[in-house]
Design an enzyme around this catalytic site. Structure first.
Site, PDB file in Angstrom:
ATOM      1  N   ASN A 282      10.034  -9.297  15.646  1.00 35.69           N
ATOM      2  CA  ASN A 282      10.370 -10.562  14.990  1.00 35.69           C
ATOM      3  C   ASN A 282      11.387 -10.166  13.946  1.00 35.69           C
ATOM      4  O   ASN A 282      11.389  -9.531  12.777  1.00 35.69           O
ATOM      5  CB  ASN A 282       8.959 -10.859  13.815  1.00 35.69           C
ATOM      6  N   PRO A 283      12.550 -10.717  13.912  1.00 37.54           N
ATOM      7  CA  PRO A 283      13.699 -10.470  13.328  1.00 37.54           C
ATOM      8  C   PRO A 283      13.757 -10.564  11.799  1.00 37.54           C
ATOM      9  O   PRO A 283      14.205  -9.665  11.060  1.00 37.54           O
ATOM     10  CB  PRO A 283      15.077 -11.040  14.024  1.00 37.54           C
TER      11      PRO A 283
ATOM     12  N   GLY B  80       1.583  -7.468   3.835  1.00 36.67           N
ATOM     13  CA  GLY B  80       2.679  -8.236   3.217  1.00 36.67           C
ATOM     14  C   GLY B  80       3.725  -8.104   4.351  1.00 36.67           C
ATOM     15  O   GLY B  80       4.808  -8.542   4.057  1.00 36.67           O
TER      16      GLY B  80
ATOM     17  N   ILE C 205      12.462  -5.454  18.743  1.00 39.43           N
ATOM     18  CA  ILE C 205      12.355  -5.963  17.539  1.00 39.43           C
ATOM     19  C   ILE C 205      11.443  -7.259  17.662  1.00 39.43           C
ATOM     20  O   ILE C 205      11.980  -8.294  18.473  1.00 39.43           O
ATOM     21  CB  ILE C 205      13.598  -6.311  16.702  1.00 39.43           C
TER      22      ILE C 205
ATOM     23  N   GLY D 217       8.234   0.487   9.793  1.00 36.24           N
ATOM     24  CA  GLY D 217       7.821   0.200   8.162  1.00 36.24           C
ATOM     25  C   GLY D 217       8.425   1.539   7.446  1.00 36.24           C
ATOM     26  O   GLY D 217       8.482   1.208   6.166  1.00 36.24           O
ATOM     27  N   GLU D 218       8.735   2.376   8.045  1.00 30.35           N
ATOM     28  CA  GLU D 218       8.986   3.673   7.290  1.00 30.35           C
ATOM     29  C   GLU D 218      10.464   4.457   7.444  1.00 30.35           C
ATOM     30  O   GLU D 218      11.000   4.695   6.448  1.00 30.35           O
ATOM     31  CB  GLU D 218       8.011   4.863   7.336  1.00 30.35           C
TER      32      GLU D 218
ATOM     33  N   LYS E 182       8.883   0.127  18.644  1.00 32.85           N
ATOM     34  CA  LYS E 182       8.728   1.148  17.650  1.00 32.85           C
ATOM     35  C   LYS E 182       8.372   0.741  16.259  1.00 32.85           C
ATOM     36  O   LYS E 182       8.720  -0.379  15.925  1.00 32.85           O
ATOM     37  CB  LYS E 182      10.102   2.081  17.952  1.00 32.85           C
TER      38      LYS E 182
ATOM     39  N   GLY F 114       1.037  -1.170   0.023  1.00 28.59           N
ATOM     40  CA  GLY F 114       0.027  -0.074  -0.119  1.00 28.59           C
ATOM     41  C   GLY F 114       0.893   1.167   0.099  1.00 28.59           C
ATOM     42  O   GLY F 114       0.661   2.097  -0.704  1.00 28.59           O
TER      43      GLY F 114
END
Lengths: 685, 324
Positions: free
Chosen positions: A575-576, A459, A573, A648-649, A645, A231
């Site tokens: 899920n690495p 995804g 983190i 995604g960006e 944290k 997206g």
């Protein structure tokens, strides 16, 4: 991989839906079989400004319906005027949907659309962003609600007396979100209830908005969003495809499928505005910043004000007593810019981090040392302490891993054969956010737990991570958790945007699971609204440092990125495996921003000329040579129950600047208008 | 897309109905049909015609059937050893999947990727004669500096064709008026004021084969392509060259430019200037300058002159180096 107790969180669990996706059985929005489905093809305006007076359909074309403002049912106006499709004669940009052709097959719909005659009165248009545009104005706030302007001290006086300063202007072009799965909707009316298979980042938000458009309460609209093929912000809210499909289904009485062709993705669903950014930095001879000014210019459409928050990150990156950030916006006869991965941060940090590199060169100082010297103890503008900030540690640890020490700071020094070689660094930061969400958990008779939340997995691995979070909160192995997401009838979740999905949804899931255990009941629901709203919003950020090595061909000016490395401090983190994928994906998108991506404007036409993936380049596999990401163990117990944290960006924030800085180090050429392409380097290469 | 009929060609003299076009790999034609830029009434599928062989000719050359796939041709050991420039050019183009479909004949006949041509909603003298050329004032960064006209500055997109031009290939065609042969450098037209016609082929003429003449010194040949990303991108400038050097002197040379003209641009002027001259970088640059003297760059494509100069010198210098 089997998760064992305790601690599913932190394990590299593979995506739960991976086998379905690679075997082709995972269903995306347009792939749900429907009886008697019809196909809608969006007819887009060929002019940027004017009026649609009439539509003349070819009677020989096999169309079931041709909808336009002359015959479309009236819709309720909502906050987003782009959703008032086919309601007005006014044309606000080239590519705006002006009609929908519905036919029994996709091919017939497309053909009927191609021969449709539009009677249009075209008007003068204005498509060019410039810093002397007479219509520039300061918006009231910038996305999503930041002050437009901030000032402290006296920037002009500080710059006038600064021993070293830079005054540079950087330009970024229009960038286009291009998720692999285009925007797509199948709409079907069951009596007065609406069912939408829709590709989006926020099923419950789409249900509420589309419901409002059609005068329905949200619970009468059922949005199914099981799998989403990306997206990048462009699917954060309902887009015109959803309304058009629902409208056509209403008129024809049949299920209607509307899938945007790639070309329409460049105008209908939002994009990143072009920016012009002027940066002025002043420093003492030892590198201590005395002044920071960042003024950003961007555009929006006649329809809707979207104000990119380009200079906002500059407010907290570095300490300096005299500071100013400001935004100027102009309305043009162009499509509406919207969110695209790290809106604001991605273009803004290109400007700031390239300017810092230029300042380091002026000072004759290592660019990492310059950044470390100006590390603030608290938020420089408001004085709020950071919940956690490990930027300097990222720079140092990243430099160690990348092999920065011993770098000759002078540009144009390393040549191997035809290649000039250089390295660059840049900082990264992204706000840590959470939005109210609700989750429900049920203990089932077979010993498993059903966790339900109306989240969307683009995804990224959201489904997998929520399973891990639930497992730990329930203190059971991950295999005993069944996760349900992607449906607006599930408990209401916030948007998969702002890198806030895992935090927002994980918080609600944790709350529900803990409540189930403490209550001893077989079902529990938890709403985080109160907790989220009580949170301080300042001082919460993830940080990182990007490193790049590039080579520039002395014969052709071609740039290749030999190495990219990102070091992040982004809380815990979860899920690495999926985290690494997120970081790398953002970094590769940053490479595209630095070197490849550009919406090429044709001012006379009021349009971007390139509108497919042959003409709008993104990195190909061969462009990605060595790439890696790593992270520091960061503990932050103030932000949410998981201590996580958003990730995604942040990968796209700063990575373009690291590459652009490396190109300068290789060649001695400062390219200040992106993308850095061979024609801009050829003269000096 | 527009409804069309489809039939399979079973013999070379099957003919072609008015409004019909031949379909081979379809990698370009089908895209243009979806976009509404190509609107044939009928597709005549030539994939079953016996045109898929590469055979040696009596004079030591190669005859390449028009239906030979790009990937097969690039891998052919005879091509790789005797005409490496052709193998390199093929492998520089498109993607593995496209090369598996694309044919030798179709590759020559692919159409420009000028963004205005590819968009039926925009004016373009090539897809809508008389509608104008917005590229001259608009986006022409990757359009022609040589051979263009007021009506059209499209570039031919093929890599393969640039190598064929350098090698002096001959195109064999068959059609209503019988078979004929055309030098590959004469196959494509310059646009003039009729840019809608890309080639000299008449309706119904089908490319049956491409013949490579014997050219022993082409065993030392190379293709170099500059592009905006590392793979899967059209050239922004390319050079195909073969060089015959003895005692530091150019005995013979073949040179062609890609992505700078409406056709693969054989650099006859540069070749002529180089024969008999020392094989030095200065001479290579001077030859390129002579060829590019007639360039008519626009606002945003003048860089192609520097690019082609540099590429020419680099490719020829490397070939000269191999002799030593």
């Amino acid at each position: 991989m089997t998760a064992t107790m305790p601690g599913a969180v932190g394990a590299p669990l593979a995506r739960l839906e991976g086998p379905e996706k690679v075997s082709g059985t995972a269903r995306y929005a347009a792939e749900y079989p429907q009886d008697d489905v019809a196909y809608g093809w969006v007819v887009q305006s060929p002019v940027p400004c004017g009026r649609l007076d009439a539509v003349l359909a070819d009677p020989l074309a096999d169309a079931v319906a041709v909808l336009w403002h002359g015959n479309a049912p009236q819709l309720t106006a909502v906050e987003d005027p782009e959703l008032a499709v086919l309601q007005s004669a006014r044309i606000s940009y080239r590519g705006q949907p002006v009609a929908l052709v519905v036919a029994d097959t996709l091919e017939a719909a497309r053909r009927a659309a191609q021969v449709l005659q539009l009677d249009i009165t075209a008007e003068e248009h204005d498509a060019v962003l410039r810093t002397d545009h007479p219509d520039l104005y300061a918006p009231e706030t910038v996305n999503p609600g930041y002050p437009t302007e901030t000032t402290a001290g006296d920037v002009e006086a500080a710059l006038a007396t600064a021993p070293v300063s830079v005054d540079v202007t950087y330009r970024t072009p229009a960038l286009h979100n291009n998720p692999m799965e285009p925007h797509a909707t199948i709409a079907r009316w069951d009596g007065d209830d609406l069912v939408l298979h829709d590709s989006n980042q926020h099923p419950s938000g789409v249900a509420a908005t589309v419901g409002e458009v059609f005068g329905l309460p949200p619970e009468r609209v059922h949005v199914i969003t099981e799998h989403v093929g990306g997206g990048f912000g462009s699917k954060g809210t309902a887009r015109p495809n959803a309304v058009l499909a629902a409208l056509a289904a209403k008129v024809t009485g049949r299920p209607v499928k509307v899938v945007l062709p790639r070309q329409a993705m460049f105008s209908v669903v939002g994009h990143r505005t072009p920016t012009v950014q002027r940066l002025r930095l002043g420093a003492e001879a030892d590198g201590t910043l005395t002044a920071i000014e960042h003024v950003a210019y961007s555009q929006t459409s006649r329809l809707y004000e979207f104000a990119e928050q380009t200079a906002v990150t500059t407010r907290h990156m570095y300490a300096a007593p005299n500071r100013r950030t400001a935004h100027q916006l102009v309305r043009l006869d162009m499509p509406t810019p919207r969110w695209m991965r790290a809106p604001g941060e991605a273009p803004g940090m290109l400007g700031l981090e390239c300017a810092m590199d230029e300042l380091a060169a002026e000072l004759g100082m290592d660019p990492i040392e310059l950044r470390i010297r100006n590390e603030p103890a608290v938020e420089p503008e408001g004085g709020t302490p950071f919940t956690s900030r490990h930027y300097v540690e990222c720079l140092r640890a990243g430099a160690e891993r990348f092999g920065w020490s011993g770098r000759d700071p002078r540009p144009r020094q390393r040549r191997e054969g035809d290649w000039w070689i250089g390295t660059g660094v840049a900082g990264a930061s992204y706000p840590t956010m959470a939005q109210p969400s609700t989750a429900r958990v049920r203990a089932l008779d077979d010993g498993t737990f059903e966790v339900a939340i109306g989240a969307a997995d683009l995804g990224t691995g959201a489904r997998t991570i929520l399973t891990q979070i639930a497992a730990d909160a329930l203190e059971v192995p991950a295999e005993r958790v069944r996760i349900r997401i992607g449906d607006s009838t599930l408990p209401k979740a916030s948007v998969a945007g702002g890198s806030s999905g895992s935090a927002s949804w994980g918080w609600a899931v944790t709350g529900a699971c803990r409540e189930l255990r403490s209550s001893g009941q077989s079902e529990a629901t938890f709403d985080t609204t109160e907790q989220v709203q009580q949170q301080e919003t300042e001082g919460r950020h993830a940080f990182g440092a990007h490193f790049a090595e590039v080579r520039v061909d002395a014969v052709t000016g071609e740039v290749r990125v030999s190495r990219m490395f990102g070091m992040f401090a982004a809380g815990r983190i979860l899920n690495p495996r999926t985290a690494r994928s997120q970081f790398l994906g953002g970094m590769i998108m940053g490479m595209g921003m630095a070197l490849h991506e550009e919406g090429v404007l044709n001012p006379a036409m009021g349009a971007w000329v390139n509108h497919d993936l042959a003409g709008y380049h993104i990195p190909a596999h061969a462009d990605v040579e060595q790439i890696d990401a790593a992270w520091l163990d960061e503990t932050d117990d103030q932000i949410n129950p998981m201590g996580s944290k958003g990730i995604g960006e942040i990968g796209i924030v700063g990575s373009p600047a690291a590459i652009v800085n490396a190109v300068w180090h290789a060649t001695g050429v400062r390219v200040r208008d992106l993308p850095v392409r061979l024609d801009k380097l050829l003269g000096s290469a | 897309m527009k409804t069309f009929d489809y039939r399979t060609a079973t013999a070379l003299d099957d003919g072609l109905e008015p409004g019909a076009v031949f379909l081979a790999g379809g990698t370009n034609l089908v895209d243009l049909m979806k976009l509404g830029v190509a609107t044939p009434d009928m597709l005549v599928d030539v994939n079953r015609l016996p045109l898929g062989e590469v055979t040696e000719t009596p004079d030591g050359g190669l005859r390449i059937g028009a239906a030979v796939r790009n990937s097969d041709l690039a891998a052919d050991p005879r091509v790789r050893s005797a005409y490496p420039v052709l193998s390199q050019a093929l492998l520089a183009g498109a993607s593995g999947q496209l090369r598996n479909m694309a044919t030798t004949g179709g590759n020559l006949l692919q159409r420009t990727r000028c963004p205005y041509f590819m968009d039926a909603s925009k004016p373009c003298n090539k897809h809508a004669p008389g509608s104008g050329c917005p590229a001259r004032d608009g986006d022409h960064r990757n359009l022609a500096i040589l051979g263009g006209s007021q009506a059209c500055i499209a570039t031919h997109p093929s890599d393969m064709a640039v190598a064929l031009a350098a090698l002096g290939a001959v195109v064999h065609v068959d059609g209503p008026a019988g078979p004929r042969s055309i030098a590959v450098t004469d196959l494509h037209r310059l646009p003039g004021d009729t840019p809608e016609r890309d080639t000299v082929l008449e309706h119904g003429e089908l490319i049956t084969a491409v013949e490579l003449p014997a050219l022993p010194f082409a065993a030392r040949s190379a293709y170099r392509k500059a592009r905006d990303r590392a793979s899967y991108a059209f050239a922004v400038g390319s050079v195909a060259a073969a060089l015959d050097v003895a005692d530091g002197e150019v005995r013979d040379v073949r040179l062609a430019f890609g992505a700078v003209a409406p056709k693969p641009w054989r650099a006859f002027t540069a070749e002529q200037q180089l024969r008999g001259r020392p094989a030095t970088k200065e001479e290579f640059l001077a030859a390129a300058d002579a060829e590019l003297a007639g360039a008519q760059p626009l606002r945003d494509n003048a860089y192609k002159i520097s690019l082609l100069r540099n590429l020419t010198a680099a490719v020829l210098a490397r070939l000269a180096e191999e002799v030593r």
